[in-house]
Scaffold this motif. Structure first.
Motif: not given
Length: 140
Positions: A92-110
């Protein structure tokens, strides 16, 4: 009390444990003892979780999450109840810790000019190959 991070702790009152008989090998021992542990944690109604963590936890495509927003984790890895209890709490601790850090937003590239040219050259080569398949060979 489960300590998830310095700012997040879960009181025991929010965790519901149920003990069941574990399946699998074990002889007569497995029929007598309830060594498997099922832990239920109500993600939606938990006052201990910050809103952004709750949203990320609910957004996960996890089969252990019910439609009512209850996270159900089972542990039956060990033969004794105490070790399974510790195991289910650690998970349970691992599951909650896995969502503590927000995912990085993707930078659009050409795509680069060279990669565009490589793609076009490859398309031309494939087109020529397919054209050559449909032509009749010269018999001269």
């Amino acid at each position: 009390m489960l300590i998830i991070s310095p700012s997040i702790t879960l009181p025991e009152s929010e965790l519901v444990e149920r003990f069941l008989r574990a399946d699998g090998p074990g002889g007569q021992h497995v029929n007598r003892t309830e060594s498997a542990v099922e832990l239920r944690f109500d993600v939606i109604h938990s006052p201990s979780l910050p809103d952004e963590v709750r949203e990320r936890l609910l957004a996960r495509r996890d089969r252990r999450l019910t439609s009512e927003g209850v996270l159900v984790i089972q542990a039956r890895r060990f033969r004794d109840q105490a070790r399974n209890r510790d195991d289910v709490r650690e998970r349970l601790i691992e599951i909650i810790r896995s969502v503590l850090i927000p995912p990085k937003k993707r930078l659009a590239t050409k795509p680069t000019r060279a990669s565009k040219e490589r793609r076009l050259v490859g398309k031309q080569q494939r087109g020529k190959t397919k054209q050559n398949r449909s032509r009749k060979p010269d018999l001269e």
